[in-house]
Design a protein around this motif. Sequence first.
Motif, mmCIF file in Angstrom:
data_model
loop_
_atom_site.group_PDB
_atom_site.id
_atom_site.type_symbol
_atom_site.label_atom_id
_atom_site.label_comp_id
_atom_site.label_asym_id
_atom_site.label_seq_id
_atom_site.Cartn_x
_atom_site.Cartn_y
_atom_site.Cartn_z
ATOM 1 N N ALA A 84 20.366 62.616 45.029
ATOM 2 C CA ALA A 84 20.382 62.394 46.473
ATOM 3 C C ALA A 84 20.554 60.915 46.752
ATOM 4 O O ALA A 84 20.206 60.066 45.916
ATOM 5 C CB ALA A 84 19.080 62.895 47.110
ATOM 6 N N PRO A 85 21.106 60.566 47.925
ATOM 7 C CA PRO A 85 21.205 59.145 48.300
ATOM 8 C C PRO A 85 19.818 58.527 48.357
ATOM 9 O O PRO A 85 18.828 59.186 48.701
ATOM 10 C CB PRO A 85 21.862 59.185 49.686
ATOM 11 C CG PRO A 85 22.487 60.532 49.787
ATOM 12 C CD PRO A 85 21.661 61.451 48.965
ATOM 13 N N SER A 86 19.728 57.255 48.031
ATOM 14 C CA SER A 86 18.421 56.588 48.001
ATOM 15 C C SER A 86 17.915 56.227 49.383
ATOM 16 O O SER A 86 16.731 55.946 49.563
ATOM 17 C CB SER A 86 18.488 55.319 47.140
ATOM 18 O OG SER A 86 19.398 54.390 47.722
ATOM 19 N N GLY A 87 18.819 56.205 50.378
ATOM 20 C CA GLY A 87 18.381 55.865 51.724
ATOM 21 C C GLY A 87 18.455 54.384 51.994
ATOM 22 O O GLY A 87 19.536 53.809 52.156
ATOM 23 N N ARG A 88 17.312 53.742 51.990
ATOM 24 C CA ARG A 88 17.268 52.325 52.376
ATOM 25 C C ARG A 88 17.755 51.400 51.281
ATOM 26 O O ARG A 88 18.172 50.292 51.546
ATOM 27 C CB ARG A 88 15.839 51.946 52.764
ATOM 28 C CG ARG A 88 15.365 52.586 54.065
ATOM 29 C CD ARG A 88 13.912 52.293 54.336
ATOM 30 N NE ARG A 88 13.048 52.906 53.329
ATOM 31 C CZ ARG A 88 11.726 52.809 53.328
ATOM 32 N NH1 ARG A 88 11.116 52.092 54.255
ATOM 33 N NH2 ARG A 88 11.008 53.407 52.398
ATOM 34 N N ARG A 89 17.730 51.820 50.036
ATOM 35 C CA ARG A 89 18.125 50.955 48.931
ATOM 36 C C ARG A 89 19.473 51.391 48.379
ATOM 37 O O ARG A 89 19.893 52.528 48.512
ATOM 38 C CB ARG A 89 17.079 50.999 47.819
ATOM 39 C CG ARG A 89 15.693 50.567 48.286
ATOM 40 C CD ARG A 89 14.687 50.701 47.166
ATOM 41 N NE ARG A 89 15.016 49.857 46.038
ATOM 42 C CZ ARG A 89 14.317 49.837 44.893
ATOM 43 N NH1 ARG A 89 13.280 50.635 44.752
ATOM 44 N NH2 ARG A 89 14.667 49.029 43.912
ATOM 45 N N ALA A 90 20.158 50.447 47.703
ATOM 46 C CA ALA A 90 21.435 50.775 47.082
ATOM 47 C C ALA A 90 21.192 51.655 45.862
ATOM 48 O O ALA A 90 20.168 51.553 45.192
ATOM 49 C CB ALA A 90 22.152 49.482 46.677
ATOM 50 N N GLY A 91 22.166 52.505 45.556
ATOM 51 C CA GLY A 91 22.044 53.347 44.390
ATOM 52 C C GLY A 91 21.775 54.801 44.760
ATOM 53 O O GLY A 91 21.824 55.199 45.929
ATOM 54 N N THR A 92 21.459 55.601 43.738
ATOM 55 C CA THR A 92 21.273 57.042 43.890
ATOM 56 C C THR A 92 19.967 57.460 43.217
ATOM 57 O O THR A 92 19.626 56.954 42.147
ATOM 58 C CB THR A 92 22.448 57.802 43.250
ATOM 59 O OG1 THR A 92 23.671 57.397 43.879
ATOM 60 C CG2 THR A 92 22.269 59.311 43.399
ATOM 61 N N LEU A 93 19.259 58.383 43.862
ATOM 62 C CA LEU A 93 18.020 58.906 43.282
ATOM 63 C C LEU A 93 18.336 60.091 42.379
ATOM 64 O O LEU A 93 19.037 61.025 42.786
ATOM 65 C CB LEU A 93 17.053 59.339 44.383
ATOM 66 C CG LEU A 93 16.490 58.227 45.272
ATOM 67 C CD1 LEU A 93 15.609 58.824 46.366
ATOM 68 C CD2 LEU A 93 15.697 57.214 44.446
ATOM 69 N N HIS A 94 17.831 60.031 41.152
ATOM 70 C CA HIS A 94 17.967 61.142 40.209
ATOM 71 C C HIS A 94 16.574 61.714 39.975
ATOM 72 O O HIS A 94 15.701 61.069 39.385
ATOM 73 C CB HIS A 94 18.576 60.653 38.886
ATOM 74 C CG HIS A 94 18.627 61.701 37.824
ATOM 75 N ND1 HIS A 94 18.208 61.478 36.535
ATOM 76 C CD2 HIS A 94 19.033 62.993 37.871
ATOM 77 C CE1 HIS A 94 18.358 62.581 35.830
ATOM 78 N NE2 HIS A 94 18.868 63.513 36.621
ATOM 79 N N GLY A 95 16.349 62.926 40.465
ATOM 80 C CA GLY A 95 15.036 63.559 40.330
ATOM 81 C C GLY A 95 15.029 64.605 39.241
ATOM 82 O O GLY A 95 15.999 65.339 39.058
ATOM 83 N N GLN A 96 13.921 64.668 38.498
ATOM 84 C CA GLN A 96 13.741 65.669 37.456
ATOM 85 C C GLN A 96 12.389 66.346 37.701
ATOM 86 O O GLN A 96 11.388 65.666 37.898
ATOM 87 C CB GLN A 96 13.758 65.056 36.061
ATOM 88 C CG GLN A 96 14.901 64.077 35.811
ATOM 89 C CD GLN A 96 14.494 62.641 36.112
ATOM 90 O OE1 GLN A 96 13.345 62.271 35.986
ATOM 91 N NE2 GLN A 96 15.452 61.843 36.512
ATOM 92 N N ARG A 97 12.384 67.667 37.651
ATOM 93 C CA ARG A 97 11.128 68.383 37.861
ATOM 94 C C ARG A 97 11.024 69.546 36.896
ATOM 95 O O ARG A 97 11.931 70.368 36.798
ATOM 96 C CB ARG A 97 11.035 68.886 39.305
ATOM 97 C CG ARG A 97 9.721 69.637 39.577
ATOM 98 C CD ARG A 97 9.477 69.857 41.054
ATOM 99 N NE ARG A 97 10.438 70.754 41.667
ATOM 100 C CZ ARG A 97 10.257 71.335 42.846
ATOM 101 N NH1 ARG A 97 9.169 71.073 43.554
ATOM 102 N NH2 ARG A 97 11.173 72.145 43.344
ATOM 103 N N LEU A 98 9.920 69.597 36.163
ATOM 104 C CA LEU A 98 9.603 70.741 35.329
ATOM 105 C C LEU A 98 8.744 71.701 36.154
ATOM 106 O O LEU A 98 7.780 71.285 36.790
ATOM 107 C CB LEU A 98 8.839 70.307 34.080
ATOM 108 C CG LEU A 98 9.669 69.543 33.036
ATOM 109 C CD1 LEU A 98 8.753 68.854 32.034
ATOM 110 C CD2 LEU A 98 10.632 70.481 32.318
ATOM 111 N N VAL A 99 9.108 72.969 36.153
ATOM 112 C CA VAL A 99 8.399 73.993 36.920
ATOM 113 C C VAL A 99 7.953 75.083 35.942
ATOM 114 O O VAL A 99 8.750 75.535 35.110
ATOM 115 C CB VAL A 99 9.307 74.595 38.012
ATOM 116 C CG1 VAL A 99 8.562 75.680 38.783
ATOM 117 C CG2 VAL A 99 9.803 73.511 38.955
#
Length: 490
Positions: A438-453
């Motif tokens: 997802a876009p990071s919003g206020r900061r430059a770059g991209t958010l990469h999220g990882q979730r174990l369920v």
Amino acid sequence: MPDDAALPDHPTCLVTGATGYIGSRLVPRLLDAGHPVRVLARTPSKLDDVPWRDDVEVVEGDLTDVDSLREAFADADVVFHLVHSMGGSEDFEEEEADSARNVAATAEEQGVSRLVYLGGLHPEDADSLSTHLRSRIRVGEILIESSVPTMVFQAGVVIGSGSASFELIRHLTDRLPVMTTPRWVHNRIQPIAIRDILHYLAAAPTADLPTSRTYDVGGPDVMTYGEMMSTYAEVAGLGRRHMVVLRPLTPGLASRWVGLVTPIPPKLARPLIESLECDAVADDHDVDAVIPPPEGGLLSYREAVRLAIDHAQQGHVGSSWDEADPLGRPAEPLPSDPDWSGELVFSDASTTLVDAPEDDVWAAARRLAGTDIALDQMTPAPTGIFTRLVGRGPLRRGRRADRPSGTWSIGEDDVPNVLRLRADVEVPGELWLELRVAPSGRRAGTLHGQRLVFAPRGLSGILWWQGMLPWRRMALGKLADGLDVRSPEQ
């Protein structure tokens, strides 16, 4: 008495208890059938987030306030009375009776054409009934004795996520491989799927009603409560459940015990347990002459359980109105369900800021999903031994012919830039990995999220997840380090 012939093709329906388990799932069905819907709510703000809020008229009121009922009942054709206190106060029997009298009197005054109520299956011997069941019978009788044509459906245990009776089965069976039980585990029950009870309720506004009366409704299976728990264990992939009957285990002691080993509050557990002290089986099938069964027939108990637990076994955590579908998937959790209801699902997540465009990060996440990097970190030699000890089964590794992606089954999510993978490894539960960009919003770059369920199978699954804390954190860190945003040509 109002004439049923006066009912329009799409009667205006008033629903009390619209924020409750049944009401929150019934309202979308009534709307889908083309009925104008009004809801009575003591606290209207509780409806602010429901997706159908703008499609209904909301009237603030209380069943103890006759003036507010007059406003809500005005011009209503059909009134659904779906409020139950579940023993919330010392005088709940009289409070429920008073509320029923107010509903009946106001319906008569305002010219309501039909009342619909949902009670409970019970034997004829009223002396053996719990106060909770006696109260439901009394409410139904008060409504039937009014001059308004009334349909009272009597159902047993409703099977679906969020149903208090089903949650009692779920939480006890999930947590206890061996359990001490009262003698009511041998009582006969006729459960019904939430889909099917909604079918009867949604058909009630336009069904031919020859006279005010009760209608027993139940699914195709009649089984003991113990058999219901054993079947749940089979469907959920749990081991065999062992039950030791203790005759001195009173409802009061049993409710405290339930409160200790499950998230269900003891005050709620007690009326549920007391209601299990007698058989709950339909005496007749007269309802078929008024409302035919759903197309394809009533769901079996086994199928109803599968639908109720499928949400967790697909790796979903919690619920939101964006993902919920009370019309098409009523057995799954809704955000309006109580906090103690629903599947036990654990998750662990981390988020990394990547200095790269969103499309490049998403492409890198897709490449990473095709490797075993996270699974290798989740199952090093020490955790393999731990898994065998806790899960009592071998650790399955390597590639399977029906798993072309290796030890992960990859499936797209309905949400863009979200990838969900199911681990093909023998652990006491269902393990999923979710990758999100997802876009990071206020900061430059991209958010990469990882979730174990993880949806645990029984107590061993809970112990496994807790014991795996160091390794799952290692796995998430390895995932973040393994993301390579360079193009394949580089």
